[in-house]
Each structure stands twice: as C-alpha cells, then as structure tokens.
Design an enzyme around this catalytic site. Sequence first.
Site, short mmCIF file in Angstrom:
data_model
loop_
_atom_site.label_atom_id
_atom_site.label_comp_id
_atom_site.label_asym_id
_atom_site.label_seq_id
_atom_site.Cartn_x
_atom_site.Cartn_y
_atom_site.Cartn_z
N ASN A 22 0.80 -1.23 0.00
CA ASN A 22 0.00 0.00 0.00
C ASN A 22 0.83 1.28 0.00
O ASN A 22 0.30 2.37 -0.20
CB ASN A 22 -1.00 -0.02 1.17
CG ASN A 22 -2.11 -1.03 0.92
OD1 ASN A 22 -2.28 -1.50 -0.20
ND2 ASN A 22 -2.85 -1.37 1.96
N CYS A 116 -10.53 -5.21 -3.81
CA CYS A 116 -11.29 -6.03 -2.86
C CYS A 116 -12.63 -5.39 -2.55
O CYS A 116 -12.71 -4.21 -2.21
CB CYS A 116 -10.49 -6.19 -1.57
SG CYS A 116 -9.06 -7.24 -1.78
N1 EPU Z 1 -14.39 6.46 2.64
C1 EPU Z 1 -15.52 7.06 2.14
N2 EPU Z 1 -15.42 7.78 0.97
C2 EPU Z 1 -14.25 7.92 0.29
C3 EPU Z 1 -13.09 7.28 0.80
C4 EPU Z 1 -13.19 6.57 1.98
O1 EPU Z 1 -16.60 6.98 2.73
O2 EPU Z 1 -14.23 8.58 -0.75
C5 EPU Z 1 -14.46 5.70 3.90
C6 EPU Z 1 -14.34 4.19 3.66
O3 EPU Z 1 -15.56 3.61 3.31
C7 EPU Z 1 -13.78 3.71 4.99
C8 EPU Z 1 -12.88 4.86 5.43
O4 EPU Z 1 -13.33 6.01 4.69
O5 EPU Z 1 -14.82 3.56 5.94
C9 EPU Z 1 -11.40 4.64 5.20
O6 EPU Z 1 -11.18 4.17 3.88
P1 EPU Z 1 -9.85 4.54 3.06
O7 EPU Z 1 -10.19 5.54 2.02
O8 EPU Z 1 -8.77 4.88 4.03
O9 EPU Z 1 -9.51 3.18 2.34
P2 EPU Z 1 -8.78 3.02 0.97
O10 EPU Z 1 -7.87 4.16 0.70
O11 EPU Z 1 -9.76 2.68 -0.11
C10 EPU Z 1 -6.67 1.79 1.87
C11 EPU Z 1 -6.00 0.47 1.63
C12 EPU Z 1 -6.84 -0.65 2.22
C13 EPU Z 1 -7.04 -0.39 3.71
C14 EPU Z 1 -7.65 1.01 3.93
C15 EPU Z 1 -7.76 1.38 5.40
C16 EPU Z 1 -4.83 0.79 -0.46
C17 EPU Z 1 -4.72 0.51 -1.91
N3 EPU Z 1 -5.85 0.27 0.19
O12 EPU Z 1 -7.93 1.72 1.21
O13 EPU Z 1 -6.07 -1.84 2.05
O14 EPU Z 1 -7.93 -1.36 4.23
O15 EPU Z 1 -6.83 2.00 3.28
O16 EPU Z 1 -6.52 1.37 6.01
O17 EPU Z 1 -3.96 1.45 0.11
C18 EPU Z 1 -5.73 -4.15 1.73
O18 EPU Z 1 -4.52 -3.91 1.59
O19 EPU Z 1 -6.18 -5.32 1.86
C19 EPU Z 1 -6.68 -3.03 1.74
C20 EPU Z 1 -7.97 -3.20 1.53
#
Ligand code: EPU
Length: 421
Positions: A22, A116
């Site tokens: 990540n 995912c």
């Molecule tokens: N959220 C929103 N709207 C948005 C963005 C996020 O409502 O536009 C909410 C999400 O639904 C969640 C929270 O904010 O409840 C945090 O989500 P985040 O945006 O931080 O997640 P992400 O950036 O999509 C990354 C990692 C994930 C990890 C999460 C949380 C990457 C590519 N993915 O996802 O990693 O679970 O941060 O730490 O960096 C994994 O590696 O298995 C994985 C899923």
Amino acid sequence: MKLKITSRARLKGTIKISGSKNATLPLMVCALLTYDEIILQNIPHISDVLMMMKLLQDIGIRVIYQEDEKTLRLQKEALFVNLKKEDIKKIRASYYIMGALVANDLNFKTHYPGGCSFSKRPIDYHLDAFKKVGYQIIEKGEELIFQKLKTSDDIINYDLPKPSVGATINVLFISILRKGISIIHNPSLEPEVQQVIEMLKLMGANIIQENNTLKIEGVDHLHGITYKIMSDRIEAGSYLLLAASVKRSKIIFQNLDLTYLEDVLKTLKQMGLHFKKHNNQLVVKKTKRLIGINKTIDIYPAFPTDLQQILSVACLKAKSPSTIIDKIYPERLTHLKEIKKAKGIIQLVNHQIKIYPSYKLEAGSFYASDLRCGFACIVLAVMANGTSIIENAELILRGYENLIDKLRGLQVAIEEEKDDF
Ligand code: EPU
C-alpha cells in the site's frame, strides 16, 4: 488457483518481510508528477504492483523493472490516456491515477476502481476533491469522464469526513503542483501515507503537517529521486498472527519495521506470544495457549483493519472469548462464513465480532473472497484438522510476495492444487 494446505501444530523457520504494497502503489504513481526519473527500491513482486506497472505503461510512463534487484525505474514521457476498464477494475489503487492525471490538468476518461469488495468502498471524497480544483466529472454508468472547466481558488480547504488513505494521497497529488495553498483537515496519517509525504517532500513538494492538518503550498515542479519502500507492516502482521495460531512456533522475522507494528505486537503479547529482538531480527515464540482479547480496530496507531480478519481466525484457539470491533470497515466480514464452515464459533452482535474458543476446527473448502480474507483462510487451514482447499487463491498473490515459498519456509504443508481437465 487452488491451494491445498494440511494442518500443522508446529511452525518453525525464518521469514523476510517484503516491501509494502500500500506504500508502493501510490509511490509508483508519483512518476506522473515529474519528468525526471524516479527509482523505487524494495519493490514487492505481487500482482497489484505488476498491474500498476501495466497501467502506467499504457498511459506513457517508461517502466524498467529489475526484479532480481527489486528496483523499479519510472519516467514520464508523452502522456496519452487510454485506460482500459478491465485493467482499472483489477486494482483499487487505480484511483491514484485519477489524482495524478488531474495534477497534470488533463481531460480523460476512466472507470470506478475495482479491488477487494469486502464492503461498500465509495470514492466520493476523491471526486469531491477533483471538483474543487475545477473539474466536472460526468458519470456514465461505471465510466467517469473528467473535464477541466475552470481554474481553482487560491486557497482550498478539504474537510475529510473520515481520514481516508486514498483520498488524502489524491488530495496531495492534486495540490503539490497547483498554484496556491491547500489544507487537508482530518487527513489519514497511516504509515503508508507518511511514506508518500516523505517522498514527495524529497522530490521538492512543500507539505507541512500541523496538528490534524496537512498544509500544501504548490511548487512549480518536482524532481527525480531514488527512494526505498518501507517493509510491509500488514504482511508482517499476517505472519505474526499465523505464528500465534498454531500450538507451538518459533519464527525469526527479518526486514521488519517495528515502529509501525507497535499495537500489533502489544496485542499479541497480551494474547501470550513472546518476542525477542536479536541483531535487527525479531524472534517470535508461541509456547502456550492464547488468551482471548477485546480489540477495537481504528486508524493508525491502533490495530489495522487489514489484519482484522486474520486476528479473528487467530482468536479461535484462545482459551477465552474475544471481541473485535472494526471501526474502519465494520462490514469487513467475508471471513465469518469461512470460519463457520470450519465449525469455528463466531457471531456478529451489534457490529461486534464475538469469537469463542473453538478447539475442534474441521478442514474444508474455503473461499478467498478478498485479499485479507484469503490469508485468514490460510491460517484457518493450518489450524483446522485435516487437509483443506483454498479456492480463488490467486487473489492472495495480489498482496503477498512469494506466498507459497514463504509459507513452506515456515514448515506449512502447502501445495498448489492443479485443476483436472
Ligand atoms: N471512505 C468514504 N469515501 C471515500 C473514501 C473513503 O466513505 O471517498 C471511507 C471508507 O468507506 C472507509 C474509510 O473512509 O470507511 C477509510 O477508507 P480509506 O479511504 O482509508 O480506504 P482506501 O484508501 O480505499 C486503503 C488500503 C486498504 C485499507 C484502507 C484502510 C490501499 C490501496 N488500500 O484503502 O487496504 O484497508 O486503506 O486502512 O492502500 C488491503 O490492503 O487489503 C486493503 C484493503
């Protein structure tokens, strides 16, 4: 791809932790922000990274991957955006390309990202941010059409309702080369985001972290860099939880960054695991039955959501019940079905995952519906009596380098099951 795993009571061996997935993915996209070459070291050989290489190549980045040296050289040439839906859909991190193309002031077409799908994963914070810098985004089903319509204000404030990893990095991308000041309120400060901030600053970006905000003052250009990617705290945590799940284990961890694992190590210590630091290595020992734990999953420095499903499985063999609350993704529950197939006792009560001592776990056919659920299935298969099959296992290779060899190195009895034709 199917994996066949036979249960084991003891694990022993040495494991070397790879570069962080990540962190690698957004760092690769930084190549779109400069015409100089960027060189990334400690690149993990996993399918998400290979997919990102393809996406970058397809839009005009020169990509040289020296796999044996774990080094990736990236350089922006003429950009021509021709993103293929099937590629964009393969990884979640394809949303970083949107941010970097916006930073280049381009008009382009793309799609909602894939990756995912363990829960609803909206990207509304990202899209709102792109609109703030003057973009109109037209949605045609899954397609997103980006058109730059106007110049942006001198000062832009972004209030993130939740500290999102992806949205914070995308706002950084669209702010560092923009004339004016941008302030992110409530940013994510996960270690992987800190890596991106550090590399961008070394490339010449002006980013100041104050209290719970990130202030960015746009610069004219960024320059090239050679940068080493941090070790993967989630991969490390996954194997630490595997070590905790069997009756006895002694595993030596190499290339581990202990600073980012504080809460994970504290939790495992409370559950009964022993740790000893020795010459930059961590020796992990399990000699007695685990104690159940009450754990709330939250933003860093708390226990990470990416390890919640694997922790749930590890708790099955504890001598007392455990409760886990995932405040980041309360619906990240795909593993519950697999645990129940193995006759593990697990319940969801008011968004709390309750796990009870389940001493007689049965082997079965488990399904890796997402990356971390997949690793949780591996741990379940090692714990459950008999030989289990893990279906859809190619998904696990998205985030775990050299998975089969690393598991074999710890004495896990694992084979790739060939399909009969
Ligand atoms: N959220 C929103 N709207 C948005 C963005 C996020 O409502 O536009 C909410 C999400 O639904 C969640 C929270 O904010 O409840 C945090 O989500 P985040 O945006 O931080 O997640 P992400 O950036 O999509 C990354 C990692 C994930 C990890 C999460 C949380 C990457 C590519 N993915 O996802 O990693 O679970 O941060 O730490 O960096 C994994 O590696 O298995 C994985 C899923």
